[in-house]
Structure formats: C-alpha cells, structure tokens
Write a protein that holds these residues in place. Structure first.
Motif, PDB file in Angstrom:
ATOM      1  N   HIS A  34       0.730  -1.211  -0.023  1.00  0.00           N
ATOM      2  CA  HIS A  34      -0.097  -0.063   0.147  1.00  0.00           C
ATOM      3  C   HIS A  34       0.729   1.445  -0.020  1.00  0.00           C
ATOM      4  CE1 HIS A  34       1.099  -0.936   3.880  1.00  0.00           C
ATOM      5  NE2 HIS A  34       0.581   0.184   4.462  1.00  0.00           N
ATOM      6  N   ILE A  35       2.091   0.942   0.257  1.00  0.00           N
ATOM      7  CA  ILE A  35       3.098   2.401   0.288  1.00  0.00           C
ATOM      8  C   ILE A  35       4.356   2.205  -0.792  1.00  0.00           C
ATOM      9  CG2 ILE A  35       2.474   3.479   2.475  1.00  0.00           C
ATOM     10  CD1 ILE A  35       5.286   1.013   2.389  1.00  0.00           C
ATOM     11  N   SER A  36       4.813   3.262  -1.202  1.00  0.00           N
ATOM     12  CA  SER A  36       6.024   3.315  -1.925  1.00  0.00           C
ATOM     13  C   SER A  36       7.121   2.575  -1.007  1.00  0.00           C
ATOM     14  CB  SER A  36       6.292   4.477  -2.518  1.00  0.00           C
ATOM     15  OG  SER A  36       6.416   4.393  -3.877  1.00  0.00           O
ATOM     16  N   LEU A  37       7.854   1.840  -1.382  1.00  0.00           N
ATOM     17  CA  LEU A  37       9.092   1.197  -0.669  1.00  0.00           C
ATOM     18  C   LEU A  37      10.175   2.197  -0.748  1.00  0.00           C
ATOM     19  CD1 LEU A  37       8.651  -2.589  -1.670  1.00  0.00           C
ATOM     20  CD2 LEU A  37       7.843  -1.471   0.418  1.00  0.00           C
ATOM     21  N   ALA A  38      10.980   2.299   0.443  1.00  0.00           N
ATOM     22  CA  ALA A  38      12.140   3.242   0.428  1.00  0.00           C
ATOM     23  C   ALA A  38      13.394   2.624   0.524  1.00  0.00           C
ATOM     24  CB  ALA A  38      11.901   4.246   1.227  1.00  0.00           C
ATOM     25  N   PRO A  39      14.557   2.803  -0.180  1.00  0.00           N
ATOM     26  CA  PRO A  39      15.811   2.125   0.288  1.00  0.00           C
ATOM     27  C   PRO A  39      16.278   2.105   1.443  1.00  0.00           C
ATOM     28  CG  PRO A  39      15.824   3.412  -1.986  1.00  0.00           C
ATOM     29  CD  PRO A  39      14.700   3.564  -1.350  1.00  0.00           C
ATOM     30  N   THR A  40      15.963   3.245   2.206  1.00  0.00           N
ATOM     31  CA  THR A  40      16.255   3.373   3.725  1.00  0.00           C
ATOM     32  C   THR A  40      15.908   2.274   4.346  1.00  0.00           C
ATOM     33  OG1 THR A  40      16.429   5.082   5.448  1.00  0.00           O
ATOM     34  CG2 THR A  40      14.424   4.736   4.167  1.00  0.00           C
ATOM     35  N   TRP A  41      14.830   1.722   4.265  1.00  0.00           N
ATOM     36  CA  TRP A  41      14.276   0.447   4.788  1.00  0.00           C
ATOM     37  C   TRP A  41      15.078  -0.925   4.813  1.00  0.00           C
ATOM     38  CZ3 TRP A  41       8.787   1.720   2.856  1.00  0.00           C
ATOM     39  CH2 TRP A  41       8.184   3.028   3.397  1.00  0.00           C
ATOM     40  N   PHE A  42      15.910  -0.916   3.845  1.00  0.00           N
ATOM     41  CA  PHE A  42      17.039  -1.947   3.475  1.00  0.00           C
ATOM     42  C   PHE A  42      18.029  -2.204   4.369  1.00  0.00           C
ATOM     43  CE2 PHE A  42      15.817  -1.488  -1.309  1.00  0.00           C
ATOM     44  CZ  PHE A  42      14.608  -1.627  -1.162  1.00  0.00           C
ATOM     45  N   ASP A  43      18.280  -0.860   5.327  1.00  0.00           N
ATOM     46  CA  ASP A  43      19.422  -0.933   6.000  1.00  0.00           C
ATOM     47  C   ASP A  43      19.057  -0.663   7.514  1.00  0.00           C
ATOM     48  OD1 ASP A  43      21.894  -0.449   7.450  1.00  0.00           O
ATOM     49  OD2 ASP A  43      22.351   1.312   6.043  1.00  0.00           O
ATOM     50  N   PRO A  44      19.319  -1.814   8.339  1.00  0.00           N
ATOM     51  CA  PRO A  44      18.816  -1.636   9.615  1.00  0.00           C
ATOM     52  C   PRO A  44      19.309  -0.217  10.483  1.00  0.00           C
ATOM     53  CG  PRO A  44      19.321  -3.883   9.194  1.00  0.00           C
ATOM     54  CD  PRO A  44      19.739  -2.963   7.957  1.00  0.00           C
ATOM     55  N   ALA A  45      20.415   0.004   9.899  1.00  0.00           N
ATOM     56  CA  ALA A  45      20.886   1.291  10.985  1.00  0.00           C
ATOM     57  C   ALA A  45      20.226   2.304  10.460  1.00  0.00           C
ATOM     58  CB  ALA A  45      22.275   1.592  10.067  1.00  0.00           C
ATOM     59  N   GLU A  46      19.147   2.618   9.800  1.00  0.00           N
ATOM     60  CA  GLU A  46      18.444   3.961   9.612  1.00  0.00           C
ATOM     61  C   GLU A  46      16.806   3.430   9.977  1.00  0.00           C
ATOM     62  OE1 GLU A  46      18.999   5.377   5.806  1.00  0.00           O
ATOM     63  OE2 GLU A  46      21.186   5.367   5.879  1.00  0.00           O
ATOM     64  N   THR A  47      16.684   2.334  10.749  1.00  0.00           N
ATOM     65  CA  THR A  47      15.239   2.109  11.123  1.00  0.00           C
ATOM     66  C   THR A  47      14.604   3.153  11.742  1.00  0.00           C
ATOM     67  OG1 THR A  47      16.106  -0.317  11.416  1.00  0.00           O
ATOM     68  CG2 THR A  47      13.762   0.463  12.352  1.00  0.00           C
ATOM     69  N   LYS A 112      29.170  -5.854  16.924  1.00  0.00           N
ATOM     70  CA  LYS A 112      29.435  -4.701  17.356  1.00  0.00           C
ATOM     71  C   LYS A 112      29.634  -3.554  16.213  1.00  0.00           C
ATOM     72  CE  LYS A 112      33.634  -2.607  19.230  1.00  0.00           C
ATOM     73  NZ  LYS A 112      35.182  -2.629  19.868  1.00  0.00           N
ATOM     74  N   PHE A 113      29.877  -3.697  15.131  1.00  0.00           N
ATOM     75  CA  PHE A 113      29.736  -2.817  14.009  1.00  0.00           C
ATOM     76  C   PHE A 113      28.549  -2.452  13.659  1.00  0.00           C
ATOM     77  CE2 PHE A 113      29.197  -2.483   9.329  1.00  0.00           C
ATOM     78  CZ  PHE A 113      30.047  -1.417   9.308  1.00  0.00           C
ATOM     79  N   SER A 114      27.475  -3.420  13.737  1.00  0.00           N
ATOM     80  CA  SER A 114      26.143  -3.063  13.575  1.00  0.00           C
ATOM     81  C   SER A 114      25.512  -2.068  14.688  1.00  0.00           C
ATOM     82  CB  SER A 114      25.082  -4.266  13.392  1.00  0.00           C
ATOM     83  OG  SER A 114      25.628  -4.981  12.181  1.00  0.00           O
ATOM     84  N   PHE A 115      25.697  -2.208  15.924  1.00  0.00           N
ATOM     85  CA  PHE A 115      25.604  -1.296  16.778  1.00  0.00           C
ATOM     86  C   PHE A 115      26.247  -0.095  16.721  1.00  0.00           C
ATOM     87  CE2 PHE A 115      26.266   0.447  21.111  1.00  0.00           C
ATOM     88  CZ  PHE A 115      24.860   0.709  21.580  1.00  0.00           C
ATOM     89  N   GLU A 116      27.391   0.110  16.532  1.00  0.00           N
ATOM     90  CA  GLU A 116      27.994   1.339  16.510  1.00  0.00           C
ATOM     91  C   GLU A 116      27.730   2.006  15.142  1.00  0.00           C
ATOM     92  OE1 GLU A 116      32.405   0.157  16.522  1.00  0.00           O
ATOM     93  OE2 GLU A 116      32.117  -0.080  18.762  1.00  0.00           O
ATOM     94  N   ARG A 117      27.098   1.402  14.165  1.00  0.00           N
ATOM     95  CA  ARG A 117      26.901   2.592  12.803  1.00  0.00           C
ATOM     96  C   ARG A 117      25.275   2.714  13.145  1.00  0.00           C
ATOM     97  NH1 ARG A 117      24.491  -0.184   8.487  1.00  0.00           N
ATOM     98  NH2 ARG A 117      25.077   1.270   7.002  1.00  0.00           N
ATOM     99  N   TYR A 118      24.636   2.200  14.127  1.00  0.00           N
ATOM    100  CA  TYR A 118      23.314   2.594  14.064  1.00  0.00           C
ATOM    101  C   TYR A 118      22.620   4.046  14.401  1.00  0.00           C
ATOM    102  CZ  TYR A 118      18.255   2.285  15.604  1.00  0.00           C
ATOM    103  OH  TYR A 118      16.834   2.604  15.501  1.00  0.00           O
ATOM    104  N   ARG A 119      22.117   4.380  13.573  1.00  0.00           N
ATOM    105  CA  ARG A 119      21.555   5.940  13.744  1.00  0.00           C
ATOM    106  C   ARG A 119      20.198   6.152  13.530  1.00  0.00           C
ATOM    107  NH1 ARG A 119      24.836   4.859   9.225  1.00  0.00           N
ATOM    108  NH2 ARG A 119      23.804   4.840   7.385  1.00  0.00           N
ATOM    109  N   GLY A 120      19.467   5.310  13.611  1.00  0.00           N
ATOM    110  CA  GLY A 120      17.834   5.246  13.434  1.00  0.00           C
ATOM    111  C   GLY A 120      17.071   5.620  14.795  1.00  0.00           C
TER     112      GLY A 120
END
Length: 508
Positions: A34-47, A112-120
């Motif tokens: 029902h909505i347009s998908l966005a590439p930002t949703w492909f990266d957990p860091a930007e949740t 560790k890397f995933s946590f440190e780069r998380y910015r969502g």
C-alpha cells in the motif's frame, strides 16, 4: 532368508537416522503493498520508530532477538544471553555457523559494528547508556552499560533496529549508499532487485539457520490505490493485499475465494498539534486542543473505514504494551467543542493551516479534517508518501497538524521516548514535568514504582490534551486462493506477513 531379513532391518534402521532433506523452495508469491518502498528500509541502521521498515527487515535481515510467534523476544542470531546481578552487563552468545547471504560467517565483530553504526530511532537513548561493546570471542558479545537500565533489551531488540545485524566487511567495502542499493543480510530471503515505485524482488536463502523457506520468490509490488489493489487480488495478479478499507473491505469479504484478514495491531494513530508550545498559536490553549478532541466521532470513522474492527483507546500507547494506562474517553460533542473554541477567543473557529499526512491514510485524515471543519477548525490536507512524510517529520520541517502513528515493538517507555519526551525523534516540544518523570523511570529498577511513574506521564499527556488520538488501528488485509499460510497475524501486533520462512502456498 534370515540374512536377507537382517539386511532389510539394517537398511530400515539406516534410513530412519538419515535426515530427510527439506523440500526446495518453489513458486512465487506476490504482495500488493500500500505504500512506496524506500531504500532506507533496506538498512537496519536507519530504522524509523514505525513498523514499516520491518516489512522488509524480517525478510532480508535477522536480529540477535526479535518478536516471533509465541515469544516477543525470541532468540535468533543470539542463541542465549545473560544479565549481571547489578544489571550493567549483558552477555550474548551467538548462534554458531550463521551465514550472511554472501557466504560470510556471522561473528561478534558484525554485532559490534552494527550497533556502532546504528543511527535510527532511539539511537541517542541507546548509545548514551552503553559504555562499551566488547567481543571476548567470535561468538561472544558483551554490552557494558553506564548504569542499570531496565529497558535495554526492549530498546535494543524491539523498539529500534540496533540489534539487527549487517555484515561488517561487506558494508565497509561498498559503503552506506552502496549497501542500500544491494543489501546483504542474514534473513530468510536474499535481495534480487528493486525498482523504485514499482517492486522489490527477493529469493529464498536456503542457508537460513531457522528453516529453508517454502516459497522461492517474493515480489512486493507497489499499488498505492486501494481499488487497484483489490482488483489485482480478484484477478489473481497478487496473492496478499495490504490495507483495504471501507466499502472495498466489504467487497473483499463478499468475494468468493478471498479471505478478509483484519488484525488490531500495536499501531495507534493520532494527530499531533505541533505548535502547542508556541504562545501565538491557537493550539497553545488547552481548550482548543480539547475542542478538537470533542469534535471527532471516532466510532463513526471506525465503522465506516475499518468496519468497526479498530480499537478506541484514546491513547498513543498500544493497549497491549507493558505500563499502558487507560485514559478516559473523549465523547463526541461538537456543541461543547464550539463552546470551548468561543471561550478561547475563536467563536468563528480559525485556520489551522496545513495538515500533513501519510498518503496511505488519506481517507482517515480526510474524515478527521471534516469533523474539525464542522466546528470551525479549517485545515488543508497535505498528503505525502510515507518515507518522505517521516523524513520531513523527523527533520522538524512540519508545522500545524501532522498525522502520527507507530507500530514499532516496545513498551510505554519506548513509545513516549520517541513521541513525547524532549529529544525524541518526532518531538517538537515537551513539558518539564514529563521529561523529569521520564528520567526517573529510566533508572527505576522496581517494576511497580516504575509503572507508577509511566502511568503518571500518560496521565499528564491526557490532562494537557497533548494529542488527538484516533484509534488503535485494525489493519485490514486480504489473501487469495493460492495461499496456505499468509503469515498475517502469526506475530501478535505485527502488521505484515511474518515470519516469512513460515509463509506457504497451497500444494498444486
């Protein structure tokens, strides 16, 4: 003869212990999204602090722990974890042999890397409280907190994307923008292609640790118009359709071979009065905010749009969340609303300016705007695609009124942190007493005392009439005749099909 009989029994015994290979994934299943998908949703860091990214993340990615059928914090990439007696140290043991889609093996360095780069969503709340992330071994990860924090697991595994893991080496190789163009995860489905505004295509990952998916190919087809989505479902062009409401939902329900799947999800919807902290704004006066609440017939909107399935809770906190407090109901009283407006100095109402909304819920917000206009509060609807809506909202670009909602997992504290407390991702203003109480509850280890503090915050939100709550949304979906298991409703409160590896087509 005896030797032959013995040989047969030996053969039977051997067959009994030989594992039966899982059936290879087959077929294609298509969703009408029902909505347009966005590439930002492909990266957990930007949740974002909403449910939508998890529509994609449950397919492409995996987390240390996540909501699953029967367990809101099910061990996933982490097979277990322990908490120190003082509540300051969390030790995770990772599942052995987990592979990313490119063949890389999951290790503690990826975590560790995933946590440190998380910015969502909630990134500051999480990072500010973690003193260090240590990797004692390839399968061991240790989080050291600055102080005991009772909500660490809730924020880390449910209310954010910080606990969803990406491959360190691959991300460093392709960069953040390259990663969104060709994401690699550890989930049950691999990225194949993405055509903005058209479709996302994925294929089953036969190396997924939990189980091999049943369906080989997934297609998320963007169909923004409800009528077109339903028509495609009826023609068999798609198999599952999201968000069908009103008369169209009634039509779906009556169509042979189709199944209506309404589910009340942890996604209250409300209208935010963003200028209430501006003394020059009409919304600064509580009487105006109360008038707006009394002007809306929520039951009528519910009956007309979600066939009465939505739950009227008058709160921005899901009624299923820990520490939920039930506020009193707002009666539908347009006469009293007009009286309050007159007392506030607006006997003829006022121009409320632009009213920003997610285009997917335009019909809901149109109904709200019409009720407001009937008591003299005029507004101009500004529909925006979902990804752009939340980006602008979070960048504090809006004024006046804004559609607001969230289906993210968590508890009362996580929802308040995102939408009410100073510094929250979508907070345009706050009240000192709320900020102070929130700080106190975050450090309170006694559950009953903490509950009292969180209830008090919710009471203040109600007393100050900070928002215009609409309902706890009934997300109404539909499925076609090819579906054996749609995944809809398997995870309580989750809006979309999941877990995807459990989705099945009927045998031919």
């Amino acid at each position: 003869m005896r030797r032959l009989r013995l040989a047969v029994w030996v053969l039977i015994a051997l067959l009994a212990v030989v594992p039966v290979a899982a059936a290879a994934p087959e077929g294609q299943l298509t969703w009408g999204v029902h909505i347009s998908l966005a590439p930002t949703w492909f990266d957990p860091a930007e949740t974002l602090g909403i449910i939508t990214p998890f529509m994609v993340m449950y397919a492409l990615h995996d987390a240390l722990a996540k909501a699953m059928p029967g367990n809101p914090t099910a061990p996933s990439l982490a097979e277990s974890w322990q908490v120190s007696a003082d509540g300051r140290v969390y030790d995770f043991t990772l599942r052995k042999g987990v592979k990313f889609h490119n063949g890389d093996t999951l290790t503690s360095e990826d975590v560790k890397f995933s946590f440190e780069r998380y910015r969502g969503a909630s990134a500051k709340a999480i990072h500010d409280r973690v003193a260090a992330v240590e990797t004692p071994g390839p399968l061991q990860v240790r989080f050291r907190l600055k102080n005991p924090w009772p909500d660490f697991m809730t924020f880390y595994t449910a209310a954010s994307g910080a606990g969803w893991i990406v491959p360190k080496k691959y991300v460093e190789k392709v960069g953040d923008e390259g990663y969104k163009k060709a994401p690699i995860g550890a989930g049950p489905y691999k990225f194949v292609s993405f055509s903005p505004g058209i479709e996302l295509v994925m294929e089953a990952f036969d190396g997924y640790w939990r189980k091999t998916p049943s369906v080989k190919r997934f297609v998320f087809k963007v169909i923004g118009d409800e009528t077109t989505r339903l028509a495609a479902l009826k023609r068999g062009e798609i198999d599952i359709v999201y968000s069908i409401r009103g008369e169209l939902a009634e039509e779906l329900q009556k169509t042979p071979g189709l199944i209506l799947k309404p589910t009340v999800i942890q996604a209250p919807q409300w209208v935010s009065m963003l200028d209430q902290w501006d003394p020059k704004s009409p919304w600064h006066d509580r009487r105006v905010r109360l008038a707006a609440n009394l002007a809306i017939d929520r039951k009528a909107i519910n009956d007309a749009i979600t066939l009465g399935h939505s739950r009227l809770t008058y709160s921005i906190i899901p009624s299923t969340f820990d520490f939920y407090w039930q506020p009193p109901a707002y009666t539908f009283d347009p006469a009293q609303a007009k009286k309050l407006l007159a007392e506030a100095g607006y006997p003829n109402g006022f121009d409320a300016g632009e009213y920003y909304l997610d285009i997917a819920y335009a019909n809901v917000q149109e109904a709200v705007a019409n009720y407001l206009q009937q008591v003299g509060i005029k507004s101009k609807l500004r529909p925006v695609e979902r990804a752009s809506h939340w980006a602008s909202y979070g960048d504090k670009k809006y004024k006046n009124l804004a559609y607001t909602a969230s289906g993210a997992f968590g508890n009362a504290a996580t929802r308040l942190e995102t939408f009410v407390v100073a510094g929250g991702a979508y907070v345009y203003g706050s009240y000192p007493e709320i900020d102070s109480l929130f700080k106190d509850q975050a450090a309170e280890m006694d559950r009953k005392k903490r509950e009292a503090l969180l209830h008090k915050i919710q009471q203040i939100v109600h007393e100050k009439t900070m928002v215009i709550p609409i309902w706890e949304l009934a997300f109404i979906n539909g499925q076609g005749p090819r579906i054996q298991e749609s995944g809809l409703g398997l995870i309580p409160g989750h809006a979309y099909s999941a877990p995807y590896e459990d989705v099945k087509l009927k045998a031919k």
